[in-house]
Design an enzyme around this catalytic site. Structure first.
Site, PDB file in Angstrom:
ATOM      1  N   LYS A   1       0.836  -1.192   0.000  1.00  0.00           N
ATOM      2  CA  LYS A   1       0.000   0.000   0.000  1.00  0.00           C
ATOM      3  C   LYS A   1       0.878   1.252   0.000  1.00  0.00           C
ATOM      4  CE  LYS A   1      -3.483   2.365   2.716  1.00  0.00           C
ATOM      5  NZ  LYS A   1      -4.379   2.363   3.858  1.00  0.00           N
TER       6      LYS A   1
ATOM      7  N   GLU B   1      10.593  -4.547   4.443  1.00  0.00           N
ATOM      8  CA  GLU B   1      10.702  -5.941   3.998  1.00  0.00           C
ATOM      9  C   GLU B   1      10.379  -6.054   2.513  1.00  0.00           C
ATOM     10  OE1 GLU B   1       9.110  -4.836   6.598  1.00  0.00           O
ATOM     11  OE2 GLU B   1       9.402  -6.136   8.352  1.00  0.00           O
TER      12      GLU B   1
ATOM     13  N   GLY C   1      -4.704  -1.959   4.982  1.00  0.00           N
ATOM     14  CA  GLY C   1      -3.922  -3.095   4.486  1.00  0.00           C
ATOM     15  C   GLY C   1      -4.607  -4.435   4.755  1.00  0.00           C
ATOM     16  N   ARG C   2      -5.085  -4.621   5.985  1.00  0.00           N
ATOM     17  CA  ARG C   2      -5.674  -5.926   6.333  1.00  0.00           C
ATOM     18  C   ARG C   2      -7.092  -6.088   5.803  1.00  0.00           C
ATOM     19  NH1 ARG C   2      -4.534  -2.627  10.375  1.00  0.00           N
ATOM     20  NH2 ARG C   2      -6.165  -1.798  11.720  1.00  0.00           N
TER      21      ARG C   2
ATOM     22  N   GLU D   1      -4.601  -6.833  14.733  1.00  0.00           N
ATOM     23  CA  GLU D   1      -4.094  -5.504  14.392  1.00  0.00           C
ATOM     24  C   GLU D   1      -5.235  -4.483  14.480  1.00  0.00           C
ATOM     25  OE1 GLU D   1      -2.316  -4.484  10.452  1.00  0.00           O
ATOM     26  OE2 GLU D   1      -0.422  -4.558  11.541  1.00  0.00           O
TER      27      GLU D   1
ATOM     28  N   HIS E   1      -4.852 -33.409  17.771  1.00  0.00           N
ATOM     29  CA  HIS E   1      -3.736 -34.234  18.253  1.00  0.00           C
ATOM     30  C   HIS E   1      -2.617 -33.384  18.835  1.00  0.00           C
ATOM     31  CE1 HIS E   1      -5.538 -37.842  16.580  1.00  0.00           C
ATOM     32  NE2 HIS E   1      -6.028 -37.003  15.678  1.00  0.00           N
TER      33      HIS E   1
ATOM     34  N   LYS F   1       9.411  -0.750  14.220  1.00  0.00           N
ATOM     35  CA  LYS F   1       9.979  -0.392  12.916  1.00  0.00           C
ATOM     36  C   LYS F   1      11.072   0.668  13.080  1.00  0.00           C
ATOM     37  CE  LYS F   1       5.854  -0.732   9.980  1.00  0.00           C
ATOM     38  NZ  LYS F   1       5.006   0.062   9.093  1.00  0.00           N
TER      39      LYS F   1
HETATM   40  O1  LIG Z   1       1.079  -2.798   2.191  1.00  0.00           O
HETATM   41  P1  LIG Z   1       2.197  -2.160   2.951  1.00  0.00           P
HETATM   42  O2  LIG Z   1       2.141  -0.669   2.924  1.00  0.00           O
HETATM   43  O3  LIG Z   1       3.516  -2.672   2.484  1.00  0.00           O
HETATM   44  O4  LIG Z   1       2.031  -2.577   4.474  1.00  0.00           O
HETATM   45  C1  LIG Z   1       2.139  -3.892   4.905  1.00  0.00           C
HETATM   46  C2  LIG Z   1       1.778  -4.045   6.374  1.00  0.00           C
HETATM   47  O5  LIG Z   1       2.748  -3.399   7.178  1.00  0.00           O
HETATM   48  C3  LIG Z   1       2.420  -2.474   8.193  1.00  0.00           C
HETATM   49  O6  LIG Z   1       3.452  -2.444   9.131  1.00  0.00           O
HETATM   50  C4  LIG Z   1       1.109  -2.678   8.888  1.00  0.00           C
HETATM   51  O7  LIG Z   1       1.259  -3.146  10.187  1.00  0.00           O
HETATM   52  C5  LIG Z   1       0.166  -3.607   8.168  1.00  0.00           C
HETATM   53  O8  LIG Z   1      -1.137  -3.178   8.449  1.00  0.00           O
HETATM   54  C6  LIG Z   1       0.379  -3.603   6.699  1.00  0.00           C
HETATM   55  O9  LIG Z   1      -0.546  -4.487   6.105  1.00  0.00           O
END
Ligand SMILES: O=P(O)(O)OC[C@H]1O[C@H](O)[C@H](O)[C@@H](O)[C@@H]1O
Length: 771
Positions: free
Chosen positions: A206, A212, A268-269, A354, A385, A505
């Site tokens: 987003k 990462e 994002g979620r 989240e 199990h 972060k």
């Molecule tokens: O889609 P992006 O901007 O790369 O974000 C990816 C993810 O990282 C962030 O740290 C948030 O905690 C998430 O809510 C998000 O989905």
């Protein structure tokens, strides 16, 4: 006291919960034969059985009253209307617009967003179709067969979950992979067996700034560039971006035509049904993707319009509040009895935790009640199990959502009967348990009896649908999205921000700087300092370990190119060659002895040796033709006192000449050296001795062929041999090395001259590379 605790319904629920705490589900069932029928609700193809909850009609009445007192309906309507319900970021939370039919109008800041949503969907459909039909071609003209989604959090979990859930509907000719972790292993394993020229990277982010994802995207670009010979134009054919950040996407080198956008009002979620779902659409096709969206939409409409008493997300959400706040439950298990939903609990963890892992209200006040529970789960029957023991006989109350389907997508024998029987039996066992009396009646010894008692009274829901289809999945995800919303409304928290991820972060950036500047003084707390110091040391050790495949960038490498007429050596960062003559008597000891004076003062940390013969698994496999004996098994590491890598001499020169893709290297010298490199993997070859005309390749294009046939005929043979090898091996280009290349007046198509210095470059490269 918080406003929530002060609500009438809250007070009532508190008193009521004390009464109910004393009642067993066995009694509730016994006293109320209509319970199972009454506590059932259906929506969007899903049926919720909630009779096994520790509730009565009175509980439900009070829970609905609480929802109304907390303004759940008004809050829901505000979200659906595009109001800025994400108050800390001043944004709407309009994921419901992503699955709204084109004719509807939903406005954000006075602008109808529905047409934009459908415009992006249309572009996604065109692209997905081109990939699926094989008309979208990679840089070498081959169709795309591999899709690698690079993203993390919301840009990963939803797409992975959906791909796994809908595998049955996916095009099995496409390999779909997901890379999320900044651990390079994730990338390395995902692309391990993929051909770059057939691989599409979907960079899903987003913000397009996530550490990462951007790190992995850059590594993916390097990986592609190596294969494409550095041709930047290849990026356009192999990368697309899913993002809201046009500028960052362009800066990365992906044009806006290759970008599928979404909007800041999609969290994002909550984004798996936005362009973030491109991998899903490519895998299952645009029609099935449309069904997925339709499933979401039907559940949205249900949540928006059904009265709370018949509202599936509202009921489940309120049950969650009931256990979290009135029974002290700290976790919620989600247990899909469907293998395809194996990633569903992981997906739900981000969605729920989240969203509702918050400790202040929308107004910023500290809450004095519990908010979001821990979500977790595994597919049944596996969990039975491992951890079910604790759910059955442990000391904690863990409400469970069992998810099951009437039909299997892979029906065979009794499998599905057994699967579903287990799910139903678990719900029964949790609710009803087994009394001491029952245990005794089975003749169990008195001393063992307490161990065999199941208290029961453990609540669970059954969430049932006919079949796992894209529609059913869409509705299921929307259901949980709205459960989360319902709970957030009761707890008066903002489920659409995630400030809690920021601190880690920020600190990671500081720590990485401390790690990579090993002499910088550390000024964190003592435990953090100690951890950084430990890792600095581990890092140094990795660099120094004898035989480690990587030496530090600043380390010096000695390269020795052993040939039939000369042995040449060169030190990295130094253009001077040390040369000695070779002879039919030259042993490795002798070679090192003779080289020493010429290399006086040279300091090195690692050695590469190009050897004129076969080298298998970095060991010399045969004594050389034109030198002395004793090479096989010689301990070069001991002789040089540092790590040594051995490689075939042609392969070493090939490696130094390599610019990506499929490269054939031929060394035209005394004999005919050969090596092939594909996507950075070197394969030394013994083509010289293959039959050709009345002899072998080497007889015609080696030094003897040149001498006997003369330059003109020799050149014709070289062209013919290269033509044959090109037809057989299909290299993207051929590099010609060796001393006799200078006798060629012109070069065959797609062939270029190698530089003999490339042998040294290859030797240095051996230590730069991890493979
Ligand atoms: O889609 P992006 O901007 O790369 O974000 C990816 C993810 O990282 C962030 O740290 C948030 O905690 C998430 O809510 C998000 O989905």
């Amino acid at each position: 006291m918080s406003a929530l605790r002060d609500k009438v319904a809250w007070h009532n629920l508190q008193a009521h919960s004390q009464e109910l705490a004393r009642q067993h589900l066995r009694d509730l069932f016994a006293a109320d034969p209509g319970r199972a029928d009454r506590y059932r609700v259906e929506a969007a193809g899903w049926r919720l059985d909630y009779a096994r909850h520790r509730i009565t009609d009175q509980t439900l009445e009070q829970l609905f009253a609480l929802a109304r007192e907390c303004g759940l309906e008004a809050r829901r309507d505000a979200m659906f209307a595009g109001e800025k319900v994400n108050t800390t970021e001043q944004r709407a939370a309009l994921h419901i617009a992503l699955r709204t039919p084109a004719r509807r109008v939903i406005k954000v800041d006075g602008v109808n967003v529905v047409p934009e949503v459908h415009a992006v969907l249309k572009r996604m459909r065109e692209f997905a179709t081109a990939i699926r039909e094989g008309s979208w071609l990679g840089f070498s003209g081959r169709p795309i067969r591999n899709i690698v989604n690079i993203g993390i959090g919301g840009s990963d979990l939803g797409p992975v979950m959906a791909y796994e859930a809908l595998r049955q509907y996916s095009d099995r000719n496409l390999a779909v992979r997901f890379v999320s972790n900044v651990d390079y292993t994730d990338f390395a394993e995902a692309v391990h067996d993929l051909r770059p020229e057939e691989t599409l990277f979907i960079v899903a982010s987003k913000t397009f700034t996530t550490l990462e994802t951007m790190t992995n995207a850059h590594s993916a670009r390097d990986w592609l560039m190596k294969a494409a010979g550095g041709d930047k134009a290849a990026v356009a054919k192999h990368f697309v971006a899913l993002s809201t950040n046009e500028r960052a996407v362009t800066e990365f080198g992906i044009s806006t035509e290759q970008m599928y956008g979404f909007w800041d009002w999609v969290g994002g979620r909550y984004s798996m049904d936005s362009s973030i779902g491109l991998s899903t659409m490519i895998a299952i096709g645009p029609e099935a993707f449309a069904e997925l969206l339709a499933g979401f939409h039907v559940m949205d409409e249900h949540f928006r319009s059904a009265p709370l008493e018949r509202n599936l997300p509202a009921i489940m959400g309120l049950l969650g509040v009931w256990y979290t706040d009135f029974f002290g439950a700290e976790t919620q298990a989600v247990l899909p009895y469907e293998q395809y939903l194996k990633r569903f609990p992981a997906y739900l963890q981000q969605l729920t935790m989240e969203s509702n892992g918050k400790h202040v209200t929308i107004a910023g006040e500290q809450v004095d009640y519990a908010t979001g529970p821990v979500y977790w789960g595994e597919p049944g029957t596996n969990g039975q199990h491992s951890f079910y023991q604790l759910i059955h006989q442990g000391t904690r109350l863990i409400p469970c959502d069992f998810v099951g389907f009437g039909q299997s997508l892979n029906p065979y024998g009794r499998h599905h009967d057994l699967l579903l029987a287990n799910m139903i039996a678990q719900a029964e066992a949790l609710a009803m348990g087994k009394t001491l009396q029952q245990v005794r009646a089975e003749g169990i010894d008195a001393s063992l009896a307490p161990h065999r008692v199941f208290e029961g009274n453990r609540p669970s829901s059954l969430l049932l649908a006919d079949r796992l289809t894209p529609h059913a999945l869409g509705a299921l995800v929307a259901l949980y999205e709205h459960i989360v919303f319902t709970q957030a409304a009761i707890w008066d928290i903002n489920p659409f921000d995630q400030w809690g991820v920021e601190l880690g972060k920020q600190l990671a950036l500081r720590v990485v700087d401390d790690i990579e500047s090993p002499r910088k003084p550390l000024n964190h707390d003592s435990a953090t300092n100690a951890a950084i110091a430990w890792y600095r040391k581990a890092r140094r050790k990795a660099e120094q370990t004898a035989g480690a495949p990587v030496v530090h960038a600043q380390s010096r490498v000695l390269v020795i190119d052993v040939g039939g007429s000369h042995v040449k050596a060169m030190l990295s960062g130094n253009k001077r060659e040390a040369v000695i003559k070779s002879s039919r008597k030259l042993t490795p000891e002798e070679m090192i002895k003779q080289l020493r004076p010429a290399m006086r003062g040279w300091k090195y940390d690692a050695v590469s040796i190009g050897y004129p013969g076969p080298v298998v698994h970095e060991r010399i496999a045969r004594e050389p033709y034109n030198l002395g004996k004793g090479w096989v098994g010689f301990d070069f590491g001991k002789a040089f006192g540092c790590p040594v890598k051995l490689i075939n001499d042609a392969a070493m020169q090939a490696l130094g000449s390599y610019e990506g893709g499929r490269m054939l290297f031929l060394g035209l010298g005394t004999g005919l050296g050969s090596a092939f490199i594909v996507d950075g993997i070197v394969e030394p070859m013994e083509l010289a001795h293959l039959p050709y005309r009345k002899g072998t390749f080497e007889d015609y294009v080696g030094a003897r062929g040149l001498k006997e046939a003369g330059k003109k005929k020799w050149q014709a043979h070289v062209f013919d041999v290269i033509g044959q090898l090109q037809a057989a091996l299909e290299p993207d280009y051929v590099v010609l090395g060796g001393g006799n290349v200078r006798h060629l007046d012109e070069l065959p198509d797609n062939a270029r001259r190698g530089d003999n210095l490339n042998a040294f470059a290859g030797g240095f490269r051996l230590w730069e590379r991890r493979s």
